[in-house]
Write a protein that holds these residues in place. Structure first.
Motif, PDB file in Angstrom:
ATOM      1  N   VAL A  27       8.218   7.841 -15.562  1.00  0.00           N
ATOM      2  CA  VAL A  27       8.095   6.857 -14.487  1.00  0.00           C
ATOM      3  C   VAL A  27       8.459   5.467 -15.007  1.00  0.00           C
ATOM      4  CG1 VAL A  27       6.517   5.736 -12.876  1.00  0.00           C
ATOM      5  CG2 VAL A  27       6.359   8.203 -13.253  1.00  0.00           C
ATOM      6  N   GLU A  28       8.001   5.151 -16.215  1.00  0.00           N
ATOM      7  CA  GLU A  28       8.292   3.843 -16.814  1.00  0.00           C
ATOM      8  C   GLU A  28       9.790   3.651 -17.013  1.00  0.00           C
ATOM      9  OE1 GLU A  28       5.790   1.013 -18.582  1.00  0.00           O
ATOM     10  OE2 GLU A  28       6.039   1.518 -16.460  1.00  0.00           O
ATOM     11  N   ARG A  29      10.476   4.703 -17.434  1.00  0.00           N
ATOM     12  CA  ARG A  29      11.931   4.583 -17.608  1.00  0.00           C
ATOM     13  C   ARG A  29      12.600   4.249 -16.278  1.00  0.00           C
ATOM     14  NH1 ARG A  29      10.986   9.021 -21.026  1.00  0.00           N
ATOM     15  NH2 ARG A  29      11.663  10.526 -19.444  1.00  0.00           N
ATOM     16  N   ALA A  30      12.131   4.881 -15.211  1.00  0.00           N
ATOM     17  CA  ALA A  30      12.702   4.605 -13.895  1.00  0.00           C
ATOM     18  C   ALA A  30      12.381   3.182 -13.443  1.00  0.00           C
ATOM     19  CB  ALA A  30      12.168   5.611 -12.874  1.00  0.00           C
ATOM     20  N   ARG A  31      11.175   2.713 -13.732  1.00  0.00           N
ATOM     21  CA  ARG A  31      10.786   1.355 -13.328  1.00  0.00           C
ATOM     22  C   ARG A  31      11.566   0.298 -14.091  1.00  0.00           C
ATOM     23  NH1 ARG A  31       5.898  -0.210 -14.639  1.00  0.00           N
ATOM     24  NH2 ARG A  31       5.757  -1.724 -12.958  1.00  0.00           N
ATOM     25  N   ALA A  32      12.011   0.628 -15.324  1.00  0.00           N
ATOM     26  CA  ALA A  32      12.696  -0.355 -16.163  1.00  0.00           C
ATOM     27  C   ALA A  32      14.198  -0.416 -15.916  1.00  0.00           C
ATOM     28  CB  ALA A  32      12.436  -0.036 -17.640  1.00  0.00           C
ATOM     29  N   LEU A  33      14.736   0.492 -15.128  1.00  0.00           N
ATOM     30  CA  LEU A  33      16.175   0.507 -14.913  1.00  0.00           C
ATOM     31  C   LEU A  33      16.639  -0.723 -14.141  1.00  0.00           C
ATOM     32  CD1 LEU A  33      16.878   4.225 -13.879  1.00  0.00           C
ATOM     33  CD2 LEU A  33      17.641   3.088 -15.973  1.00  0.00           C
ATOM     34  N   PRO A  34      17.754  -1.327 -14.545  1.00  0.00           N
ATOM     35  CA  PRO A  34      18.322  -2.406 -13.722  1.00  0.00           C
ATOM     36  C   PRO A  34      18.860  -1.825 -12.414  1.00  0.00           C
ATOM     37  CG  PRO A  34      19.787  -1.854 -15.546  1.00  0.00           C
ATOM     38  CD  PRO A  34      18.525  -1.088 -15.771  1.00  0.00           C
ATOM     39  N   ASP A  35      18.959  -2.670 -11.415  1.00  0.00           N
ATOM     40  CA  ASP A  35      19.376  -2.195 -10.090  1.00  0.00           C
ATOM     41  C   ASP A  35      20.714  -1.467 -10.116  1.00  0.00           C
ATOM     42  OD1 ASP A  35      17.089  -3.241  -9.083  1.00  0.00           O
ATOM     43  OD2 ASP A  35      18.014  -4.987  -8.127  1.00  0.00           O
ATOM     44  N   ARG A  36      21.631  -1.927 -10.950  1.00  0.00           N
ATOM     45  CA  ARG A  36      22.972  -1.328 -10.965  1.00  0.00           C
ATOM     46  C   ARG A  36      22.953   0.127 -11.460  1.00  0.00           C
ATOM     47  NH1 ARG A  36      22.676  -4.621 -15.415  1.00  0.00           N
ATOM     48  NH2 ARG A  36      23.131  -3.615 -17.447  1.00  0.00           N
ATOM     49  N   GLU A  37      21.891   0.530 -12.168  1.00  0.00           N
ATOM     50  CA  GLU A  37      21.805   1.891 -12.709  1.00  0.00           C
ATOM     51  C   GLU A  37      20.949   2.819 -11.847  1.00  0.00           C
ATOM     52  OE1 GLU A  37      20.702   1.994 -16.792  1.00  0.00           O
ATOM     53  OE2 GLU A  37      22.089   0.376 -17.363  1.00  0.00           O
ATOM     54  N   LEU A  38      20.447   2.302 -10.741  1.00  0.00           N
ATOM     55  CA  LEU A  38      19.657   3.157  -9.851  1.00  0.00           C
ATOM     56  C   LEU A  38      20.571   4.108  -9.092  1.00  0.00           C
ATOM     57  CD1 LEU A  38      17.172   0.518  -8.352  1.00  0.00           C
ATOM     58  CD2 LEU A  38      16.734   2.173 -10.181  1.00  0.00           C
ATOM     59  N   PRO A  39      20.114   5.310  -8.786  1.00  0.00           N
ATOM     60  CA  PRO A  39      20.952   6.254  -8.034  1.00  0.00           C
ATOM     61  C   PRO A  39      21.233   5.732  -6.640  1.00  0.00           C
ATOM     62  CG  PRO A  39      18.705   7.102  -8.277  1.00  0.00           C
ATOM     63  CD  PRO A  39      18.798   5.889  -9.144  1.00  0.00           C
ATOM     64  N   GLN A  40      22.381   6.114  -6.130  1.00  0.00           N
ATOM     65  CA  GLN A  40      22.757   5.709  -4.789  1.00  0.00           C
ATOM     66  C   GLN A  40      21.976   6.521  -3.754  1.00  0.00           C
ATOM     67  OE1 GLN A  40      24.738   3.058  -4.130  1.00  0.00           O
ATOM     68  NE2 GLN A  40      24.652   2.787  -6.368  1.00  0.00           N
ATOM     69  N   GLN A  41      21.890   5.955  -2.555  1.00  0.00           N
ATOM     70  CA  GLN A  41      21.113   6.596  -1.498  1.00  0.00           C
ATOM     71  C   GLN A  41      21.655   7.969  -1.160  1.00  0.00           C
ATOM     72  OE1 GLN A  41      18.375   5.744  -0.161  1.00  0.00           O
ATOM     73  NE2 GLN A  41      18.083   3.573  -0.514  1.00  0.00           N
ATOM     74  N   GLY A  42      22.954   8.081  -1.024  1.00  0.00           N
ATOM     75  CA  GLY A  42      23.533   9.371  -0.644  1.00  0.00           C
ATOM     76  C   GLY A  42      24.545   9.822  -1.670  1.00  0.00           C
ATOM     77  N   GLN A  43      24.736  11.133  -1.760  1.00  0.00           N
ATOM     78  CA  GLN A  43      25.749  11.671  -2.640  1.00  0.00           C
ATOM     79  C   GLN A  43      27.136  11.431  -2.055  1.00  0.00           C
ATOM     80  OE1 GLN A  43      23.740  15.678  -2.819  1.00  0.00           O
ATOM     81  NE2 GLN A  43      24.538  15.597  -4.899  1.00  0.00           N
ATOM     82  N   HIS A  44      28.115  11.323  -2.945  1.00  0.00           N
ATOM     83  CA  HIS A  44      29.499  11.227  -2.476  1.00  0.00           C
ATOM     84  C   HIS A  44      29.899  12.577  -1.884  1.00  0.00           C
ATOM     85  CE1 HIS A  44      33.720  10.246  -2.234  1.00  0.00           C
ATOM     86  NE2 HIS A  44      34.009  11.331  -2.940  1.00  0.00           N
ATOM     87  N   LEU A  45      30.314  12.561  -0.660  1.00  0.00           N
ATOM     88  CA  LEU A  45      30.646  13.800   0.031  1.00  0.00           C
ATOM     89  C   LEU A  45      32.113  14.138  -0.156  1.00  0.00           C
ATOM     90  CD1 LEU A  45      28.721  13.277   3.392  1.00  0.00           C
ATOM     91  CD2 LEU A  45      28.056  14.749   1.485  1.00  0.00           C
TER      92      LEU A  45
END
Length: 424
Positions: free
Chosen positions: A311-329
């Motif tokens: 959970v901490e690793r996810a909280r520390a991620l910069p915004d640019r490294e967060l997963p996108q809302q939807g998968q590329h279709l």
């Protein structure tokens, strides 16, 4: 039992009309030659290869996995039967490479029930058929409402199979005798079922359709690894924010690594519900994580520090490294978005769906077996510029449709596409 006896018809009941009275199914309690010993040595496997090479006709094949207990989908028991060879049970834990057996039977038709479920684990141990007959798929094409092995065996052959051990832990060693009996009975009548279904498909004029489907399954390459498998976590639809999605990804990846190392089903390490609960809460300390109901259970409580580290690793991620809302279709958008994005395409899809559904009902088979919904969507989203039967057929073929499917659906889709042309 002699070969002559084995070739006697086993069919107790053909496919009756709804008004026909059928006798109660006969319980099938024991394999014809008794429970075969488990083949677990190279010497015994060599004898099996010799027996089955000398046998005649199709070979019935089944595999038992330990889904829900062990990591992955490997086979823990292989069952086979062939006329003149009898039945055999093979332990792939002690005989992990069955290539020699697979090669010996390469030119033989293999009879499987729900082949796509067993082929991946069979392929892992060197068992790769070139020709097959899938009794489940045959039942679908023939219009049976229930296509499980038990219901099919009862309806077509008039015998009731035991149902009690389908979801047991097949990685257990030694395997209990009742489980071995159940496993042997799974292939006891599989070839008889195949023969009866072939007759039914022939009577309905669908045998060639089935053969095309079977050939497509046998020639299909292994499925590529799934992209972003963490997105399939049960309950993922509740997760809306990218930071929460990152928590799911980190917890899923941590769980998967532990499950693989310990050879346990990921759900036994940490339930999906716990992953989703932590993602929605995004706890800021280990105490808050441990206080979540799902983490109060034994699976979540064990190793709570490593879960919080994820959970901490996810909280520390910069915004640019967060997963996108939807998968590329790779293909058209979800149908619910069509009306807004392309109303004409939405109208094409509505017309095409209605036509395909009606034709499937006429043919007494599931719509998805007549033509896959994904194929219909792709052709409706990007139809050929020349809306002719030939052009539509080429488009369907490019998406993997078989020739019988093209013959049945291309004329229908031409009408649906022509009613709402792509340049309208």
């Amino acid at each position: 039992m002699t070969d002559a006896q084995e070739t006697e018809p086993r069919t107790a009941a053909a496919e009756p009309s709804s008004n026909d009275a059928r006798p109660a199914p006969v319980p099938l309690l024991e394999p014809r030659e008794g429970i075969p010993p488990v083949t677990a040595t190279a010497e015994d496997l060599a004898l099996v290869v010799e027996r089955f090479t000398a046998g005649t006709g199709p070979v019935a094949v089944d595999a038992e996995r330990a889904s829900g207990y062990r990591y992955g989908q490997r086979a823990y028991l292989i069952q086979m039967r062939r006329r003149g060879a009898g039945s055999v049970l093979i332990d792939p834990v002690f005989c992990p490479d069955l290539t020699v057996l697979g090669d010996a039977l390469r030119d033989t038709e293999w009879v499987l029930h729900a082949a796509t479920q067993d082929l991946p684990c069979l392929r892992e141990i060197g068992m790769i058929p070139e020709r097959l007959f899938d009794t489940e798929l045959a039942g679908r094409l023939a219009g049976f409402a229930r296509v499980g092995l038990g219901p099919m065996t009862e309806k077509v052959l008039g015998f009731a199979l035991e149902k009690g051990h389908s979801a047991v832990d097949w990685s257990t060693r030694p395997l209990p005798e009742p489980w071995l009996r159940y496993a042997a009975l799974d292939v006891e009548l599989l070839t008889d079922l195949r023969d009866a279904l072939e007759e039914e498909l022939t009577a309905q004029g669908k045998l060639e359709w089935a053969l095309q489907e079977f050939a497509a399954i046998a020639s299909a390459p292994p499925a590529p690894p799934r992209k972003d498998p963490w997105r399939r976590t049960s309950g993922m639809h509740k997760v809306r924010r990218r930071r929460q999605m990152a928590v799911v990804r980190e917890l899923w990846t941590t769980r998967d690594r532990i499950a693989q190392r310990r050879d346990l089903s990921p759900g036994k390490i940490l339930p999906d519900a716990a992953i989703i609960e932590a993602a929605l809460a995004v706890p800021t300390d280990v105490t808050a994580l441990a206080a979540l109901p799902a983490f109060g259970q034994r699976a979540g409580k064990r190793g709570v520090d490593q879960w919080f580290a994820a959970v901490e690793r996810a909280r520390a991620l910069p915004d640019r490294e967060l997963p996108q809302q939807g998968q590329h279709l790779n293909g058209p958008p979800p149908p619910r978005a069509w009306a807004d994005r392309d109303p004409v395409a939405a109208a094409r899809l509505t017309a095409a769906r209605a036509a395909v559904t009606a034709r499937a009902e006429e043919l007494s088979l599931p719509q998805e077996n007549l033509i896959t919904p994904d194929t219909v969507r792709r052709v409706c989203w990007e139809p050929p510029s020349d809306v002719s039967e030939e052009a539509v057929g080429q488009a369907l073929r490019a998406h993997g449709a078989r020739e019988w499917q093209i013959e049945q659906t291309a004329p229908l889709l031409v009408v649906a596409l022509a009613a709402t042309p792509p340049d309208e």
